[in-house]
Design an enzyme around this catalytic site. Structure first.
Site, PDB file in Angstrom:
ATOM      1  N   GLU A 156       0.828  -1.202   0.000  1.00 16.63           N
ATOM      2  CA  GLU A 156       0.000   0.000   0.000  1.00 16.63           C
ATOM      3  C   GLU A 156       0.865   1.256   0.000  1.00 16.63           C
ATOM      4  O   GLU A 156       0.492   2.280  -0.562  1.00 16.63           O
ATOM      5  CB  GLU A 156      -0.938   0.005   1.209  1.00 16.63           C
ATOM      6  CG  GLU A 156      -2.009   1.077   1.116  1.00 16.63           C
ATOM      7  CD  GLU A 156      -3.105   0.914   2.161  1.00 16.63           C
ATOM      8  OE1 GLU A 156      -4.234   1.325   1.894  1.00 16.63           O
ATOM      9  OE2 GLU A 156      -2.808   0.387   3.258  1.00 16.63           O
ATOM     10  N   HIS A 204       7.163 -27.260   2.186  1.00 14.49           N
ATOM     11  CA  HIS A 204       6.233 -28.247   1.633  1.00 14.49           C
ATOM     12  C   HIS A 204       5.199 -27.555   0.756  1.00 14.49           C
ATOM     13  O   HIS A 204       4.180 -28.139   0.409  1.00 14.49           O
ATOM     14  CB  HIS A 204       5.559 -29.005   2.777  1.00 14.49           C
ATOM     15  CG  HIS A 204       6.520 -29.706   3.661  1.00 14.49           C
ATOM     16  ND1 HIS A 204       6.978 -30.987   3.411  1.00 14.49           N
ATOM     17  CD2 HIS A 204       7.184 -29.300   4.781  1.00 14.49           C
ATOM     18  CE1 HIS A 204       7.840 -31.350   4.344  1.00 14.49           C
ATOM     19  NE2 HIS A 204       7.984 -30.336   5.192  1.00 14.49           N
ATOM     20  N   LYS A 208     -12.980   2.041  -3.338  1.00 14.80           N
ATOM     21  CA  LYS A 208     -14.151   2.360  -2.519  1.00 14.80           C
ATOM     22  C   LYS A 208     -15.220   3.069  -3.347  1.00 14.80           C
ATOM     23  O   LYS A 208     -16.414   2.792  -3.210  1.00 14.80           O
ATOM     24  CB  LYS A 208     -13.733   3.236  -1.337  1.00 14.80           C
ATOM     25  CG  LYS A 208     -12.872   2.522  -0.296  1.00 14.80           C
ATOM     26  CD  LYS A 208     -12.506   3.472   0.829  1.00 14.80           C
ATOM     27  CE  LYS A 208     -11.650   2.774   1.874  1.00 14.80           C
ATOM     28  NZ  LYS A 208     -11.252   3.688   2.977  1.00 14.80           N
TER      29      LYS A 208
END
Length: 536
Positions: free
Chosen positions: A323, A352, A455
């Site tokens: 960000e 793994h 937004k």
């Protein structure tokens, strides 16, 4: 590189800060001998920029906003005495409130005590408290158990409430939103409110606000008589708010060592003001990022902490770094499309999972290993003379060597132990490295226009949905998605409408689909009472 030469290179590439309990090893990054000297002038400019920032310079010209998360742990560094006083008073208020909760002075009802915390926030307002809880908490032994609403997912919130279960009447809700208008947080607050109302419990008697003075949330908390309100200041961004009330209040209520956290962060801030690059771990981190990515984000950052308690740290850094650095334009307005992609989980789990690709697949990353010398837990031997902690260390050293053999660069950060102080050091180290790197690539690390764009786009979608259901209810028949879009005058939003119709139908929200093999020919009809007649 073999034998003594490797050892000498390791020694010359090591930054050891004993007062921080931290060592940084950059010997496996593959940078040439002249790289650090060649960056001295650019780093001098970065140090000056950071110094101006801490002295109160405007960091966000578009918002006329300063950035002062460094002041949170060293109020004496704040440029104004009013800010210093406000910080000191806020921390003392946090200590007092937590003590009164622990001692039973603040209670949900007579004869009961708070036993749980529900933190309602998103982004840094959730990740910060989650990191502290995961890294420092002791489930079952903390003063209060902690839970999170960190999304607007109804199922996720339902699962969280189910975990709290019968303890809901003893649950203290911390609602965190600077503006008070963050949709996800507002939604979480309303879900929590209804859960309390279902038990005929007043929400305000269980609620605390952490918000900006005068915000919608602040006003609501006052009107409804919430238990307390704590400040969020305009000069603290969400992703750097962990040493504000956002992180400190949940931690103090859990019974965690907030003084150690603040002390560690302050000590690291002081150490990383050092302009001697070889002794400044944040400067070295920023320079290694610059070298690895060519200052253009050309490689990903893989975070591999070999400690279960740090599993949230990679997610925390993902927001802090991406960000802050992921910006379309630089400080001069030129299109640069900067950033560094961050991902990670924990060792040795990742051996793994994706370490196979790291060693033998596309060479598009640099790794950061984080090891903690003090094992913790019980030193039980799983083999003669060998503990599970020895295995963990062996996997770390082996994986680092396996990557190095393939020319895959890595950084190693070593902490002596993991506690509140060392976590504060780690947090402050990366905050400073992000700031310095942002100076090197000339981007504003302290705004987030892309988040705001998302937004606004979400608001437009919801506005369209509000028009959709009444329109369907006005039909006497059915219509395809394309017909609906045309009728609403929004043909460019046909795809969006398709997604909305699917979701409304799946959740029995007044919409029914008449199936067809071709999705474009699915017809949609309302299950609500008709308000008019006509076919689209």
């Amino acid at each position: 590189m073999k034998g003594d030469k490797r050892w000498q290179h390791f020694r010359s590439s090591l930054c050891h800060r004993q007062e921080l309990g931290l060592t940084l090893d950059i010997s496996r990054m593959g940078f040439p001998e002249d790289f650090l000297p060649s960056m001295s002038e650019a780093m001098a400019d970065a140090f000056r920029s950071m110094e101006q920032l801490e002295q109160g310079a405007i960091a966000n010209p578009d918002e006329e906003r300063r950035v002062g998360h460094y002041w949170l742990r060293s109020p004496g560094h704040a440029p104004d005495p009013e800010i210093s006083t406000a910080i000191t008073e806020a921390v003392e208020k946090i200590r007092t409130f937590a003590r009164r909760v622990h001692e039973g002075e603040i209670v949900p009802k007579p004869g009961k005590r708070f036993s749980e915390i529900l933190v309602i926030g998103i982004g840094g307002s959730a990740l910060g408290p989650q990191l502290l809880a995961d890294a420092l908490g002791k489930p079952g032994k903390d003063a209060l158990g902690v839970h999170f609403f960190d999304n607007t997912d109804p199922d996720g919130m339902a699962r969280c409430l189910a975990q709290i279960g019968s303890a809901l009447p003893q649950t203290l809700c911390l609602v965190i939103s600077k503006s008070g208008g963050t949709a996800e947080t507002r939604n979480g607050m309303e879900v929590a409110r209804r859960a309390f109302q279902a038990l005929e419990l007043p929400f305000g008697a269980h609620a605390v606000a952490i918000t900006g003075e005068g915000s919608a949330l602040d006003r609501r908390a006052q009107e409804e008589g919430w238990l307390e309100r704590f400040p969020m200041w305009s000069w603290v961004g969400g992703r750097t708010s962990i040493t504000s009330a956002v992180g400190l209040l949940p931690a103090a209520l859990q019974g965690l060592d907030i003084d150690g956290l603040l002390g560690g962060a302050a000590a690291c801030d002081e150490a990383t003001r050092d302009r001697q690059i070889s002794q400044n771990p944040a400067a070295l981190l920023a320079l290694m990022w610059y070298f690895a990515t060519q200052g253009r984000g050309e490689k990903d950052m893989v975070i591999l902490p070999y400690k279960d308690r740090l599993v949230t740290f990679s997610r925390y850094l993902q927001q802090l770094i991406m960000e802050s650095l992921g910006k379309e334009k630089n400080l001069h307005g030129a299109i640069v499309e900067q950033g560094i992609a961050v991902y990670g989980n924990k060792g040795s789990t990742d051996q793994h999972a994706y370490v196979q690709q790291l060693r033998e697949g596309v060479n598009n990353f640099f790794a950061t290993f984080i090891q903690v010398l003090e094992d913790g837990g019980e030193p039980w031997e799983v083999e003669p003379g060998i503990t599970s902690g020895d295995y963990l260390r062996g996997f770390f050293l082996g994986t680092r060597q396996a990557l190095s053999e393939k020319g895959r660069p890595s950084i190693t950060l070593t902490l002596e132990r993991l506690n509140a102080r060392s976590l504060g050091v780690l947090i402050a180290l990366y905050e400073r490295a992000v700031g310095l790197y942002a100076c090197l690539i000339e981007v504003n690390a302290y705004h987030q226009p892309g988040v705001e764009a998302g937004k606004k786009a979400a608001a437009a979608v919801l506005s369209l949905q509000r028009r959709l259901t009444p329109f369907l209810a006005s039909l006497s028949g059915s219509a395809t998605c394309e017909e609906i879009a045309q009728a609403l005058g929004q043909p460019e939003e046909t795809e969006t409408l398709f997604h909305l119709l699917q979701a409304l139908a799946a959740n029995s929200r007044g919409v029914k689909a008449i199936p067809h093999e071709d999705p474009a020919k699915i017809r949609w009809t309302s299950t609500q009472p008709e308000t008019a007649s006509g076919e689209a």
